[in-house]
Design an enzyme around this catalytic site. Sequence first.
Site, PDB file in Angstrom:
ATOM      1  CD  GLU A  35      -2.923   1.438   2.135  1.00 52.22           C
ATOM      2  OE1 GLU A  35      -2.991   0.623   3.076  1.00 52.22           O
ATOM      3  OE2 GLU A  35      -3.692   2.420   2.009  1.00 52.22           O
ATOM      4  CD  GLU A  60       1.791   8.464   5.077  1.00 55.81           C
ATOM      5  OE1 GLU A  60       0.855   8.050   4.378  1.00 55.81           O
ATOM      6  OE2 GLU A  60       2.219   9.635   5.004  1.00 55.81           O
ATOM      7  CG  ASP A 110      -1.122  13.865  -0.394  1.00 54.58           C
ATOM      8  OD1 ASP A 110      -2.177  13.703   0.245  1.00 54.58           O
ATOM      9  OD2 ASP A 110       0.008  13.746   0.113  1.00 54.58           O
ATOM     10  CE  LYS A 114      -0.922  26.897  -4.413  1.00 54.66           C
ATOM     11  NZ  LYS A 114      -0.189  27.232  -3.209  1.00 54.66           N
ATOM     12  CG  ASP A 146     -12.540  12.593  -2.487  1.00 55.47           C
ATOM     13  OD1 ASP A 146     -11.486  13.141  -2.852  1.00 55.47           O
ATOM     14  OD2 ASP A 146     -12.948  12.621  -1.305  1.00 55.47           O
TER      15      ASP A 146
END
Length: 200
Positions: A35, A60, A110, A114, A146
């Site tokens: 993951e 992560e 993420d 920009k 989303d």
Amino acid sequence: MRIRTHTNPFNYFARMEPLDFKAIFPNFNNTFDFEVGFGRGLFMRHYGAMFPNRNLVGIEVRKSPVTLLKKKLEQEKLTNVYPIHGNAQICLEDQIPDTIIERCFVFHPDPWFKKRHQKRRVVNPTFLKTLAKKMKPEAKLYISTDVGPLWEAMKETVMESGLFDEIEDTSFWDTIYCTEWQLWSVKDQRQKWYGTFQRR
Ligand SMILES: C[S@@+](CC[C@H](N)C(=O)[O-])C[C@H]1O[C@@H](n2cnc3c(N)ncnc32)[C@H](O)[C@@H]1O
């Protein structure tokens, strides 16, 4: 409430030590799932408990959630889940053996809205090329978001890589998929985009 706490993945460029997965996982069988950007690790814990015979490695880039997740995994005695702190690209290159991943999960990456920050997006051509090398033939890549424009960009990047085919896999999304961002997204009644891609 969800708050985007961005860490620039390019701040983590130091090479990473190779890992001995035979020593890490009590039931290592020359394969694991992976993951990318697990955040607070809800899916890592959920998946580890749901599939005691599979192993899951996660990466992560923010340190504090990794520390918290390690504590939770110890409390829950989940020995088939292994969180790593660092940048997914470097981790894949330095720590993940070739042809080992069966399923790769990238949930709510993420968006880096920009234009000048978009090179920080985790699903990019270099990442896909490296990931494909680490995946078994016909291994699956699961991606969700989303954010509509991010979905379009990710799907285009995956298809243009020529390394994956999009496939139907509703049972995963209906019965296994469960992340913190997804739960917030449902609460906020946001639209969802997701897809499964198979390594050629
Ligand atoms: C919006 S959160 C989603 C967390 C989780 N996947 C979920 O759905 O609840 C995105 C996560 O990816 C992590 N991340 C972003 N780029 C990364 C990279 N290159 N390597 C590892 N983690 C990364 C971020 O630190 C953040 O925790």
